[in-house]
Design a protein around this motif. Structure first.
Motif, short mmCIF file in Angstrom:
data_model
loop_
_atom_site.label_atom_id
_atom_site.label_comp_id
_atom_site.label_asym_id
_atom_site.label_seq_id
_atom_site.Cartn_x
_atom_site.Cartn_y
_atom_site.Cartn_z
N MET A 197 28.10 -104.42 11.01
CA MET A 197 26.79 -104.38 10.66
C MET A 197 25.80 -106.68 10.43
O MET A 197 26.67 -106.61 9.13
CB MET A 197 26.38 -103.18 9.36
CG MET A 197 24.58 -103.22 9.81
SD MET A 197 24.67 -102.04 10.76
CE MET A 197 25.04 -100.27 10.00
N ARG A 215 24.68 -109.03 8.85
CA ARG A 215 23.64 -109.12 7.41
C ARG A 215 24.22 -109.87 6.91
O ARG A 215 24.93 -110.55 6.44
CB ARG A 215 23.38 -107.66 6.60
CG ARG A 215 25.39 -107.76 6.55
CD ARG A 215 24.38 -106.17 5.07
NE ARG A 215 25.76 -106.54 4.13
CZ ARG A 215 25.64 -106.74 2.92
NH1 ARG A 215 24.45 -107.21 2.61
NH2 ARG A 215 26.38 -107.18 2.00
N GLY A 249 24.20 -111.71 -2.94
CA GLY A 249 23.27 -110.60 -3.59
C GLY A 249 24.82 -109.93 -3.31
O GLY A 249 25.64 -108.78 -4.52
N LEU A 250 26.02 -109.75 -2.41
CA LEU A 250 27.23 -109.32 -3.03
C LEU A 250 28.11 -109.53 -4.00
O LEU A 250 27.69 -110.91 -4.82
CB LEU A 250 28.60 -109.32 -1.71
CG LEU A 250 27.73 -108.03 -0.54
CD1 LEU A 250 28.50 -108.85 0.34
CD2 LEU A 250 27.28 -107.29 -0.86
N SER A 251 28.85 -108.68 -5.08
CA SER A 251 29.87 -109.51 -5.80
C SER A 251 30.90 -110.23 -5.23
O SER A 251 30.76 -110.13 -3.89
CB SER A 251 30.17 -108.88 -6.95
OG SER A 251 31.14 -107.23 -5.94
N ALA A 261 33.79 -107.83 -3.45
CA ALA A 261 32.66 -107.13 -2.47
C ALA A 261 32.33 -108.45 -1.00
O ALA A 261 32.80 -108.02 0.23
CB ALA A 261 31.11 -106.66 -2.79
N VAL A 274 30.54 -101.05 -8.02
CA VAL A 274 29.60 -102.45 -8.61
C VAL A 274 29.32 -102.34 -9.65
O VAL A 274 28.20 -101.18 -9.20
CB VAL A 274 29.45 -103.41 -7.84
CG1 VAL A 274 28.31 -104.69 -8.24
CG2 VAL A 274 30.08 -104.14 -6.47
N PRO A 328 29.40 -101.15 -2.19
CA PRO A 328 29.72 -102.07 -2.83
C PRO A 328 28.70 -102.57 -3.14
O PRO A 328 28.31 -103.06 -4.29
CB PRO A 328 30.17 -103.28 -2.18
CG PRO A 328 30.67 -102.30 -1.08
CD PRO A 328 30.17 -101.45 -1.33
N GLN A 348 21.69 -102.29 -6.67
CA GLN A 348 23.52 -102.46 -6.86
C GLN A 348 22.59 -104.12 -7.88
O GLN A 348 23.47 -104.07 -9.18
CB GLN A 348 24.12 -103.14 -6.17
CG GLN A 348 25.19 -103.35 -6.79
CD GLN A 348 25.77 -105.22 -5.37
OE1 GLN A 348 25.15 -105.19 -5.39
NE2 GLN A 348 26.22 -106.04 -6.22
N SER A 349 22.42 -104.89 -7.58
CA SER A 349 21.96 -106.03 -8.60
C SER A 349 20.50 -106.10 -9.27
O SER A 349 19.82 -106.17 -8.99
CB SER A 349 21.25 -106.91 -7.49
OG SER A 349 20.28 -106.80 -6.61
N LYS A 357 16.48 -104.14 -3.77
CA LYS A 357 16.42 -104.67 -2.31
C LYS A 357 17.37 -103.98 -0.82
O LYS A 357 17.67 -102.84 -1.95
CB LYS A 357 17.61 -105.66 -2.72
CG LYS A 357 17.84 -107.23 -3.44
CD LYS A 357 19.08 -108.31 -3.79
CE LYS A 357 18.71 -108.76 -4.03
NZ LYS A 357 19.49 -109.32 -5.07
#
Lengths: 698, 408
Positions: free
Chosen positions: A530, A532, A536-538, A541, B13, B228, B284-285, B290
């Motif tokens: 997908m 995107r 914002g991902l760690s 991740a 996470v 995640p 998550q954040s 979000k």
């Protein structure tokens, strides 16, 4: 109904549902109007417990037409069932006028339209708050609903639900519902209660009469229980009576499994009976399975000739790659190596096992002592396979074969190749030492010796002159099939820019990368497909996502993910991400970007080399494609400082010189390539030089 | 047209979400049910937090002045839908087997549909259909080991259950409908069943996100450790009116907090420029929810229900509802699927079942009568028809003046 009651009690006791036993005491489901089934319960429950509630209701209403229809229906379902003898009494006593609603309810029930029965009951109760449905209808309804839930839960693997429904509705656990019993048995097995599973089967085999269901019970047991427990269940086989059991297929299956286990272990022997059972299976079916088992059994128990026959049969029965593997292995065991090589060659692409046996057989063929007289075509077809598979034993064997057929240069190259694929291969090192000695290549010889002196006595001896060449290997031999083909790295065809692009970058790391990618992919599933924004991902991740995107070959999106990982990740993550980012750019041939990315986080020495070499390779190729030959040479020289230049790149170098008119340099390069075996490609270059210089001199 | 519970599972996470001091403000404004208030006992006020509270009040007053009076007013439900309307629905979407059919989704069934079916049968006082729908729900869906319902049932598949995960809104709706029906029809069987489900929801679908307690859309795949960007939630799964009922059924769980933190989450997710929450939100954040990975960042078919649920729960004071009413009015963009990042409209929704949502808002907030065109039920597809009847049931019970024949 008494019968049902007693069967339930048995089931409960056996199944260990102690808690339920109290709930469903004898009075739990009292039938109406003191009805008892005709006759006493047959021993062993030969007669299934049939749901007669609807029948009784119609009888009590004096509805002969429906009674007869229901009797016919039940007879069709349960051939051994006989209608109860007390129906006429019920009918006689039924003085109350028939209730049309009840009739409709029972009809709906009979047609399995359970929701509508519920609906109709609710409707009637709404109209008449004092009205209550007959108890036996409620019980019947609850039983059907319980069965549905149990079946649905079992179809969806909800084993706890299966067991709790069974606990709450023990009336389901009878021979009328063998399917339910099977599902309960499976639920026990799936929740690690095999003893209970066995108890259910035992209950079933003790109480239920239908021979087909009894056999099916054992078939189910085979899939869920350890073999010993299945074997124990065989004792319930009924050899006499109207419909005796025939459990021989189960016995055969157990025998087959025992032979199968022994077939791969030469220390385990199968009994004569078991072997006979498998022979019988082979005769009675047309399948390859049992043939293969017996084939492997013979192969591993010192009878390759019989194994060969069996594998032949298995091949005829479409036994496929496995059969072919066995056939080739049997030929080898019979020392029919030429046949084995020819046969295995045909099957080599079918499965990794087939490739392995081909390489083994080919190696064995080449390594025979004394050196064999081989058809040139055979050697010619072994070479590309060994090369493509990077099989060091094969390379070594080709080395010895060349050596023993007086093709010393070729031998030297093969030994070198073998060492390239397996640096710790002492025999190849020895071969290399011998060949370089024979060729009087002092520098090369000394290099091998200095590297191996401490580890190999015979190489040290060679240097000290105590063992001037192995007698066996250097014995003069008749001229043999000439080795037309010397070792040749896989990625070399013509001026192989395209091929190099496909195969070259990071050959060594590809595997590690692929592993990372596959892991990421299996973590994320199709998740990363997908599109995107990775913001914002760690760090971790984002890294996983990056590898996942690499796996589905979307390098530019991977770059974005790796960027995020570099921005937010820890040291290790950043290093990994920068590495990934470089690879992603390399995949898009964006070499400058790759170079920048590589510098974004400190890399280990070996990765620096890898990345650097790859980047330079791509840079060289890109320049070459754009006919910027000076830049090509620059990039190649830079690269050569990091890693040895392989033949395909040497060719690029040669052609670059050629295109710059530096024919002398080009010739030198092409000659060097020619010496390593790339004769064709090199010759093309040399001819071109010849032509060009001829034209110049004319 | 399709709404699906997604499968999900990914690495873990951790997150922090929620401004704790604010939550206490909601505490003091918990469900104010007239007769018995299951929550007041649970609203322990902590003296130590008082200074915090005071400090925060002025801040909160400005942004959420109206939210202090949030409360859930129980609905009667039974007898609020005419038999003609119900018959039109039932004959189209409920099979004899008791299966509620999602006609826009390959005629599958789901736990949500069964829950709506039960609720609407109750609203129509049709115990016959209620029993029918329950029979299917009980035998086909309520089969999970944990006591929740499998969410997806496909008549064309074998086995029919094609996804054994649950959908928590479906479970809530089923339990809620059962509990309400038990009261009306005095049927202890329903109470027992409702209680089982309520306990299972409490045990399996409440997840922590920072200091908040959130409703996970399914027992598997949405938690912080499952993906995640987890935890991932869907605000339209908060059937606000159901929480006080759950609290009676399974008092051992903190339904009050779930309810409260849902409101909080709604405030946070509508604070952005576009002022609409995405259907699927990642918590998550940190502080700001979000749009979740793998879902379009849209205020879509799911979220359309949020205002309906708020109105049904009597939570009409939320400022956001006013904004939404404006946005949905005919002069503005109307009811639509909107990209919550760009504000762009992807699809305008004109079916009666969507239009009535705007009409219900206008009625509840401003007393505007429901337009004549929306007064007669014209069933089309399962989902909008369901929304229509849920809205109409509410209007009939709470706002009869907006639908009475005297109204223009």
């Amino acid at each position: 109904m008494r019968l049902v009651g007693s069967a339930i009690t048995t089931a409960i006791l056996i199944l260990g549902f102690a808690a339920i036993a109290q709930q469903t005491g004898p009075g739990g489901s009292q039938p109406p109007a003191g009805s008892l089934p005709s006759g006493s319960p047959p021993a062993n429950g030969a007669q299934p417990q049939v749901d007669e509630s609807a029948l009784r209701y119609f009888a009590s209403q004096g509805d002969t037409r429906r009674v007869n229809a229901e009797i016919a229906r039940l007879r069709a379902l349960y051939p051994n069932w006989t209608p109860p003898s007390d129906l006429s009494q019920l009918s006689a006593g039924g003085s109350a006028p028939p209730d049309p609603l009840l009739e409709r309810l029972w009809n709906l029930y009979r047609e399995d339209r359970i929701a509508e029965v519920r609906a109709a009951i609710a409707e009637r109760q709404a109209a008449d708050t004092n009205w209550k449905p007959p108890e036996e209808l409620v019980t019947a309804l609850e039983t059907v609903e319980a069965r549905r839930r149990l079946v649905n839960a079992s179809d969806s693997g909800q084993w706890q639900t299966v067991l709790s429904v069974a606990t709450e509705s023990p009336s389901l656990l009878t021979c009328t519902n063998v399917d339910v019993l099977w599902r309960v048995a499976e639920a026990f097995a799936r929740t690690d209660q095999p003893i209970r599973t066995r108890d259910v089967y035992t209950y079933l085999l003790t109480n239920c009469a239908n021979p087909a269901e009894r056999l099916a019970t054992l078939q189910k047991a085979l899939t869920l229980l350890p073999e010993q427990q299945v074997a124990d269940l065989l004792q319930f086989e009924r050899r006499t009576g109207e419909s005796p059991d025939d459990f021989s297929s189960i016995r055969d299956e157990l025998a087959r499994r025992r032979v199968e286990r022994a077939s791969l272990d030469s220390k385990m022997t199968a009994s004569a009976e078991d072997l006979a059972a498998v022979e019988r299976l082979i005769r009675n079916t047309n399948e390859a399975g049992p043939v293969l088992i017996l084939g492997w059994y013979n192969y591993h128990h010192g009878n390759p000739a019989r194994a060969l026959e069996l594998f032949k049969t298995a091949l005829d029965r479409n036994g496929g790659a496995k059969a072919a593997e066995g056939y080739a292995m049997s030929l080898r065991a019979l020392e029919r190596l030429t046949d084995a090589e020819a046969f295995a060659y045909e099957w080599r692409e079918r499965a990794p096992e087939n490739m392995k046996i081909y390489l083994d057989v080919a190696t064995a063929l080449l390594s025979q002592d004394p050196a064999p007289r081989l058809d040139a075509r055979v050697v010619a077809r072994i070479v590309p396979v060994v090369t493509a598979q990077r099989f060091p034993d094969g390379a070594q064997a080709l080395g010895w074969y060349s050596y023993n057929t007086q093709q010393i240069r070729t031998a030297r190259d093969w030994f070198r190749t073998a060492l390239g694929w397996r640096p710790e291969d002492e025999p190849s090192a020895y071969g290399l030492a011998l060949s370089t000695q024979r060729l009087n290549e002092r520098a090369a010889f000394n290099a091998v010796v200095s590297q191996w002196r401490g580890r190999s006595e015979r190489i040290a001896d060679l240097a000290d002159g105590t063992n001037p060449g192995s007698g066996r290997r250097s014995a003069p031999v008749q001229p043999r099939a000439e080795m037309e083909t010397a070792p040749r790295p896989a990625a070399a065809r013509q001026v192989a820019v395209e091929r190099i692009e496909v195969e070259q970058p990071l050959a060594r790391t590809e595997e590690g990368v692929r592993l990372r990618q596959t892991q990421a992919r299996s973590t994320l599933g199709r998740g990363c497909a997908m599109t995107r924004n990775p913001t914002g991902l760690s760090g971790d991740a984002a890294l996983t996502r990056g590898w996942c995107l690499m796996e589905i070959n979307r390098p530019l999106e991977a770059v974005a993910a790796f960027d995020q990982a570099i921005a937010t990740g820890s040291g290790r993550t950043r290093e990994e991400a920068a590495y990934g980012k470089s690879l992603a750019y390399l995949r898009k041939n964006l070499t400058s970007e790759a170079a920048i990315a590589a510098a974004e986080a400190p890399q280990t020495r070996s990765r620096q080399v890898e990345l650097g070499a790859s980047i330079l390779t791509q840079r060289a190729l890109a320049a070459y494609r754009d006919k910027r030959y000076v830049e090509t040479l620059l990039a190649l020289s830079e690269r050569a400082r990091l890693v040895p230049e392989q033949n395909d790149l040497l060719l690029i170098r040669g052609w670059s010189y050629f295109n710059l008119g530096r024919y002398k340099d080009a010739e030198q390069v092409f000659r060097a390539v020619q010496r390593t075996g790339h004769s064709e490609e090199a010759s093309v270059g040399l001819n071109a030089i010849q032509e060009a210089t001829d034209q110049v001199s004319q | 047209m399709t709404r699906q519970v997604p499968r999900a599972s990914d690495p873990k996470v951790d997150t922090i979400f929620g401004i704790h001091p604010m939550l206490n403000l909601f505490n003091s404004a918990s469900f104010s049910a007239e007769n018995r208030d299951p929550f007041s006992a649970r609203c322990a006020r902590r003296a130590s937090l008082l200074p915090w509270l005071l400090a925060m009040i002025s801040l909160v007053m400005t942004s959420m002045a109206s939210s202090q009076s949030l409360s859930v007013q129980p609905l009667k439900i039974a007898g609020t839908i005419s038999s003609a309307d119900w018959e039109a629905y039932r004959s189209r979407f409920v099979e004899d087997s008791g299966r509620v059919v999602d006609t826009a989704n390959g005629n599958i069934s789901h736990s949500e549909g069964q829950g709506y079916g039960l609720l609407l049968a109750l609203a129509a006082s049709d115990r016959r259909s209620f029993e029918q729908i329950l029979s299917f729900t009980f035998t086909e869906l309520l089969i999970r080991d944990d006591g929740l319902a499998v969410w997806k049932w496909d008549p064309g598949a074998k086995p029919r259950v094609t996804d054994r995960n649950n959908a928590t809104d479906g479970d809530l709706l089923i339990a809620y409908a059962l509990a309400k029906a038990a009261e009306v029809w005095q049927e202890p069987r329903y109470t027992t069943a409702a209680q089982k489900i309520a306990r299972a929801i409490g045990k399996n679908t409440l997840g922590r996100s920072g200091r908040s307690l959130v409703l996970l859309p399914g027992a598997d795949g949405f938690g912080a450790g499952d993906r995640p960007d987890g935890p991932v939630v869907n605000l339209s799964y908060w059937v606000f009116e159901a929480f006080p009922v759950m609290a009676v059924l399974a008092p051992e769980y903190e339904w009050n907090r779930v309810w409260r933190d849902g409101v909080m989450l709604l405030q946070q997710s509508t604070a952005g420029r576009v002022r609409l929450p995405a259907d699927w939100l990642s918590l998550q954040s940190g502080l700001q929810p979000k749009p979740a990975d793998g879902f379009p960042p849209e205020f879509g078919y799911n979220s359309l229900r949020i205002p309906l649920y708020l109105l049904r729960a009597g939570m009409t004071d939320l400022e956001w509802l006013r904004a939404l009413k404006q946005r949905w009015s005919a002069e503005n963009e109307g009811v639509a699927v909107v990209n919550v990042v760009t504000g762009q409209i992807r699809e305008r929704l004109t079916d009666q079942g969507y239009a009535i949502l705007q009409a219900a808002l206008a009625c509840a907030l401003e007393g505007t009568p429901v337009p004549a065109a929306l007064r007669t039920f014209e069933p089309s597809l399962y989902y909008p028809s369901t929304l229509y009847l849920l809205a109409k049931s509410l209007l009939g019970e709470k706002y009869p003046q907006c639908v009475s024949s005297a109204a223009p």
